[in-house]
Design a protein around this motif. Structure first.
Motif, PDB file in Angstrom:
ATOM      1  N   ARG A 140       0.662  -1.182   0.032  1.00 20.55           N
ATOM      2  CA  ARG A 140      -0.007  -0.030   0.008  1.00 20.55           C
ATOM      3  C   ARG A 140       0.803   1.168  -0.007  1.00 20.55           C
ATOM      4  O   ARG A 140       0.584   2.120  -0.626  1.00 20.55           O
ATOM      5  CB  ARG A 140      -0.860   0.021   1.300  1.00 20.55           C
ATOM      6  N   LEU A 180      -6.541   2.284  -4.475  1.00 25.78           N
ATOM      7  CA  LEU A 180      -6.120   2.716  -2.990  1.00 25.78           C
ATOM      8  C   LEU A 180      -7.524   2.881  -2.237  1.00 25.78           C
ATOM      9  O   LEU A 180      -7.776   2.383  -1.344  1.00 25.78           O
ATOM     10  CB  LEU A 180      -5.486   3.708  -2.901  1.00 25.78           C
ATOM     11  N   GLN A 209      -9.099  -0.724  -1.606  1.00 24.89           N
ATOM     12  CA  GLN A 209      -8.179  -1.238  -0.424  1.00 24.89           C
ATOM     13  C   GLN A 209      -8.740  -0.914   0.908  1.00 24.89           C
ATOM     14  O   GLN A 209      -9.003  -1.502   1.699  1.00 24.89           O
ATOM     15  CB  GLN A 209      -6.806  -0.989  -0.920  1.00 24.89           C
ATOM     16  N   ARG A 210      -8.773   0.476   0.979  1.00 23.75           N
ATOM     17  CA  ARG A 210      -9.009   0.969   2.063  1.00 23.75           C
ATOM     18  C   ARG A 210     -10.378   0.523   2.732  1.00 23.75           C
ATOM     19  O   ARG A 210     -10.799   0.266   3.923  1.00 23.75           O
ATOM     20  CB  ARG A 210      -9.043   2.658   2.098  1.00 23.75           C
TER      21      ARG A 210
END
Lengths: 105, 198
Positions: free
Chosen positions: A3, B190, B193-194
């Motif tokens: 990430r 992103l 994913q969060r």
């Protein structure tokens, strides 16, 4: 960890986006600037290209370039100057003088 | 630099334009769009023939793309891809990329020919390595390169006198579009994913 890497690439990509937008605006403003005048004559230009770009009579241009009336070869100025053994700047100066003379008419 | 390249176009004509579009398909830094515009400008002046400029640029670009695809597909790209997919570090990302290409591959190929052109060479390799059906790749490639060539040669034909200024501006617009698209895609990934980890 992954990430973090993705975030880093995201930030870089966002930065590049801003960078390219700024450059695009800069070049567009520079291009549109009316004060800038005409693009100068350059060694890569060919007789026909110059004639069309600066709206010059073919006969005048052929006289400067020592070409016969039927001749408009696809040869850049640089080569034409080389063939006559003179610096290309001389040809450019003569052409720009012709452009200026026509513009002031 | 630019002047030297333009000198090459006025000296050698079509051959240089074809070579530039061909090499640009292998991610070599070629100002192929400027050279296509120069071809268009010379065609407008009568130094080159318009359809020949288009055909020369188109042939170079398609040959280059097909070369990249075939190289990746038959010269080891496939095996490299399979190996990367077995590695846990890259497996998920690559599986995702492959799935995306399977679903939207035609569009990805079409749009990376002209609108997001900096990504084109890599999409060729990924398409070959993931065995995207050749016919689909070819059709999207032909359509995309035709768009690319038509846009730039027409711009050169119309803006003949200002190709350098136009190329400076447009090159950065394409750069901004490409970087912006990558930013958006990464941002979306992103974000997803969060939400998944919450």
């Amino acid at each position: 960890m992954r990430r973090k890497a993705m975030l880093a690439v995201f930030v870089i990509a966002a930065g590049l986006t801003v960078f390219f937008i700024t450059r695009a605006i800069f070049f567009a403003v520079f291009w549109m600037d009316p004060e800038r005048g005409l693009h100068p004559v350059e060694p890569w230009m060919t007789p026909r290209y110059i004639g069309r770009t600066y709206d010059l009579p073919r006969a005048d241009l052929q006289e400067i370039l020592h070409l016969t009336p039927g001749e408009t070869p696809r040869v850049p100025l640089e080569k034409l100057a080389q063939q006559r053994g003179i610096p290309v700047e001389d040809l450019i100066a003569e052409i720009e003088a012709l452009i200026a003379a026509r513009a002031s008419k | 630099m630019t002047d030297t390249l333009l000198l090459l176009v006025s000296d050698y004509g079509l051959l240089v334009i074809s070579l530039a579009t061909l090499l640009s398909c292998f991610a070599l830094p070629m100002p192929s769009s400027l050279m296509m515009m120069a071809g268009g400008a010379f065609a407008a002046a009568g130094d080159l023939v318009l359809w020949q400029v288009c055909l020369g640029a188109f042939a170079g670009a398609v040959l280059g793309d097909q070369g990249g695809y075939l190289l990746a597909r038959y010269r080891g790209g496939e095996r490299l891809w399979a190996w990367l997919r077995r590695r846990p570090a890259s497996a998920r990302l690559l599986t995702q990329a492959e799935a995306l290409l399977a679903r939207r591959g035609g569009w990805a190929v079409y749009l990376t020919r002209w609108l997001f052109s900096p990504l084109g060479p890599y999409v060729n390799l990924i398409a070959g390595a993931t065995r995207m059906p050749w016919r689909r790749f070819l059709l999207a490639d032909l359509a995309g390169e035709a768009t690319w060539v038509a846009v730039y040669v027409t711009l050169g034909y119309v803006f003949g006198t200002q190709i350098e200024e136009l190329s400076d501006t447009l090159g950065n617009v394409i750069g901004a579009l490409t970087a912006g698209m990558v930013t958006l895609l990464l941002g979306r990934a992103l974000w997803a994913q969060r939400r998944a980890t919450r």
